[in-house]
Design an enzyme around this catalytic site. Structure first.
Site, mmCIF file in Angstrom:
data_model
loop_
_atom_site.group_PDB
_atom_site.id
_atom_site.type_symbol
_atom_site.label_atom_id
_atom_site.label_comp_id
_atom_site.label_asym_id
_atom_site.label_seq_id
_atom_site.Cartn_x
_atom_site.Cartn_y
_atom_site.Cartn_z
ATOM 1 N N LYS A 206 -12.087 -72.760 5.060
ATOM 2 C CA LYS A 206 -12.768 -73.998 5.616
ATOM 3 C C LYS A 206 -13.979 -73.658 6.247
ATOM 4 C CE LYS A 206 -12.312 -77.867 8.902
ATOM 5 N NZ LYS A 206 -11.370 -78.399 9.977
ATOM 6 N N ASP B 294 -18.562 -80.307 13.335
ATOM 7 C CA ASP B 294 -17.720 -81.468 13.127
ATOM 8 C C ASP B 294 -17.669 -82.514 14.066
ATOM 9 O OD1 ASP B 294 -15.609 -83.141 12.030
ATOM 10 O OD2 ASP B 294 -13.944 -82.050 12.671
ATOM 11 N N LYS C 269 -15.273 -87.680 17.121
ATOM 12 C CA LYS C 269 -14.753 -87.176 18.261
ATOM 13 C C LYS C 269 -15.360 -87.723 19.537
ATOM 14 C CE LYS C 269 -13.701 -83.005 15.394
ATOM 15 N NZ LYS C 269 -12.299 -83.068 15.293
ATOM 16 N N ASP D 154 -15.413 -74.945 13.667
ATOM 17 C CA ASP D 154 -14.713 -75.338 12.504
ATOM 18 C C ASP D 154 -15.057 -74.704 11.199
ATOM 19 O OD1 ASP D 154 -12.519 -76.976 11.972
ATOM 20 O OD2 ASP D 154 -13.996 -78.882 11.727
ATOM 21 N N ASP E 23 -12.495 -87.682 10.166
ATOM 22 C CA ASP E 23 -12.158 -86.486 10.862
ATOM 23 C C ASP E 23 -11.227 -85.881 10.243
ATOM 24 O OD1 ASP E 23 -12.840 -85.054 12.884
ATOM 25 O OD2 ASP E 23 -11.210 -85.675 14.464
ATOM 26 N N GLU F 139 -11.590 -84.089 7.301
ATOM 27 C CA GLU F 139 -12.497 -83.797 6.335
ATOM 28 C C GLU F 139 -12.215 -82.463 5.718
ATOM 29 O OE1 GLU F 139 -13.484 -81.142 9.319
ATOM 30 O OE2 GLU F 139 -13.110 -83.163 9.529
ATOM 31 N N ARG G 150 -9.541 -80.887 4.859
ATOM 32 C CA ARG G 150 -8.663 -80.685 3.741
ATOM 33 C C ARG G 150 -9.389 -81.168 2.395
ATOM 34 N NH1 ARG G 150 -4.929 -84.889 6.840
ATOM 35 N NH2 ARG G 150 -5.452 -83.398 8.453
#
Length: 540
Positions: free
Chosen positions: A305, A310, A317, A329, A388, A390, A392
């Site tokens: 990933k 993010d 967030k 991230d 959020d 995202e 996956r």
């Protein structure tokens, strides 16, 4: 925790095949050149130039102690056996015995006894490190090295003599101890350049040549760890999809085949999940492929990933305590890239391909909205119930791409995926999800060996049922066990391929330091995957 069948988990050292390397050993001050055995794991001169950044630690492996070290390191079992004692004067031995009694030093694993201005030797400092009473794993030996690195970090320039004569599996111990010192001594200096006093280590081992060749192989893994740390420590303003791709392209000098797909390419492949997550940013999403083809077998795919920042998107967030760390991230992508570097530097006989979907998850007039539907490369429509969630989404396209274009024998994906993994396991274990018991056992064992432990969490159809959507094939969030629901989402894109998912949320960064990493990015997973891949080559 599941154990690998037929192995004890504490006494086995998986030795990499020897590298071809010319070294010089120093015995009684007479120089002798030793040629290592030929192997596909040779560490080339080019690879050496692409290794870890210049460090303040150097290592030399000799059969005898030479020079006048400022600091001497010895090791003691919990039963009282002190390795290296025959090389010490009796006055020094007597002082060690008296100091041990006064400090209640028993040789317990990780215990440390320091004697300043020791009798009978020219060294200013004598350190005895406890080995405990059981055989140590590689990770436990690394941790001992890390503890010494911490101890000596603030001292001025040091010549350090490390006496390992007589220690069981001595060459492996010496190399792993040095590896631990180097892992812990890493510093990220891009934004605050600092100079450190050098620490020059002379490691005395019964088989100095074997220790040196093992250390060379471990330095390749270390270079992969440091690459992952450097990339994860960089700010999101400096580490974005385009700059990440350039870092990957640097591995072409090692023989890694690197391919970079931009937004137009992704749209042509109908990779709507990756494009959708990235469309809120002015920096376009990318898919980076780094392929080390060290054998003709079907590849093992590592999918990482790569959300380089993010914000959470419109499900933003809300607190600074969370969002400030979201530069990390992309740690999963950094981990799989660092693993490919580690394999390439060793010229490992393994066919491994890293697939890294990269995007910034930002808020703008172009960004995904909650309730939007994206269509993945697989052709599966996904209702985005939370922007959020995202990671996956981009992994779905990465997993599909790996299967579609590489037909791998196995896939392991690595991601800082869910906060619920942290709530379930904290930072002591990585979450492991797989229905393949062989992969579960192998990855669990590898994590136990190197000290990057994993714990299996459940996959169950009930979690998949939470992903049902009224308007699309599925949605990207559920309601209960967040880590397991996310894993079930990923599973939908793995087809019939053997697959395991590693959720490294909470493991990629440390605010206090770990046994082998200072504060900041850890490079978590590179050592685990490198060990596991090496085991694959040895059991073929």
């Amino acid at each position: 925790m599941q154990a690998k069948p037929g192995l004890t988990g504490r006494t086995h050292f998986a030795m990499l095949p020897p590298a071809k390397r010319t070294i010089t050993t120093d015995t009684d001050n007479n120089k002798e050149s030793t040629e290592m055995t030929k192997s596909p794991f040779a560490l080339s001169l080019l690879a050496a130039t692409l290794a870890a950044p210049a460090a303040a630690e150097t290592f030399q492996f000799n059969a005898q102690l030479s020079g006048t070290p400022n600091t001497l390191i010895l090791f003691q079992q919990q039963d009282g056996h002190l390795y290296g004692q025959p090389s010490l004067p009796q006055t020094t031995t007597n002082q060690i015995l008296r100091a041990s009694g006064a400090a209640q030093f028993t040789g317990k694993q990780g215990q440390m006894l320091e004697i300043l201005a020791p009798n009978g030797v020219t060294a200013n400092r004598l350190v005895i490190m406890g080995l405990g009473d059981d055989a140590l794993t590689e990770g436990e030996i690394n941790a001992l090295g890390g503890k010494l690195a911490d101890k000596l970090a603030d001292l001025p320039k040091q010549d350090v003599g490390v006496l390992t004569q007589g220690v069981p599996n001595g060459a492996e111990f010496a190399a792993q101890f040095a590896h631990g010192v180097e892992l812990k001594s890493y510093r990220y200096t891009r934004y605050t350049p600092t100079s450190r006093e050098s620490k020059d280590y002379l490691v005395v081992a019964d088989d100095a040549a074997a220790a040196n060749q093992r250390h060379q192989a471990l330095q390749a893994v270390e270079a992969g760890v440091f690459m992952a740390r450097d990339m994860t420590n960089a700010t999101a303003g400096d580490m974005y999809p385009g700059s990440f791709a350039k870092e990957a392209e640097s591995l072409s000098k090692l023989g890694v085949k690197v391919k970079v797909l931009g937004r137009d390419d992704l749209e042509d492949l109908n990779m709507g999940a990756l494009v959708g997550v990235g469309k809120g940013s002015a920096r376009e999403p990318k898919l980076v492929i780094a392929h080390w083809q060290g054998s003709d077998e079907a590849p093992i795919a590592l999918v990482g990933k790569g959300i380089t920042f993010d914000s959470g998107g419109y499900n933003i967030k809300a607190t600074g305590t969370s969002i400030v760390y979201m530069k990390s991230d992309m740690a999963g992508a950094a981990t799989v890239l660092g693993t490919v570097k580690a394999m390439a530097m060793q010229k490992a006989p393994v066919n491994v391909v890293a697939i890294m979907p990269l995007a910034e998850n930002m808020v703008s007039e172009r960004a995904l909205r909650p309730g939007d539907v994206v269509v993945t490369g697989e052709g599966t429509s996904v209702e985005v119930t939370n922007t959020d969630a995202e990671g996956r989404l981009i992994l779905a396209d990465g997993l599909w791409y790996a299967r579609e274009f590489y037909q791998p024998q196995m896939i392991v994906d690595v991601a800082t995926l869910t906060g619920s993994k942290v709530r379930a396991l904290g930072r002591e274990f990585t979450g492991l999800f797989s229905d393949d018991l062989t992969m579960v056992n192998e990855l669990t064992y590898a994590g136990e060996r190197v000290g990057e432990k994993v714990w299996r969490l459940p996959l169950a159809p009930a979690y998949g049922d939470e992903l049902k959507s009224d308007i699309a094939d599925m949605k990207n969030t559920g309601k209960t066990a967040g880590a397991s629901v996310a894993a079930m989402f990923l599973k939908a894109f793995t087809g019939d391929t053997r697959w395991a998912h590693l959720d490294i949320a909470g493991d990629a960064l440390t605010s206090t330091g770990t046994a082998v990493a200072p504060k900041g990015a850890t490079g978590h997973g590179v050592r685990l995957l490198s060990y596991w891949l090496t085991e694959q080559t040895e059991t073929r």
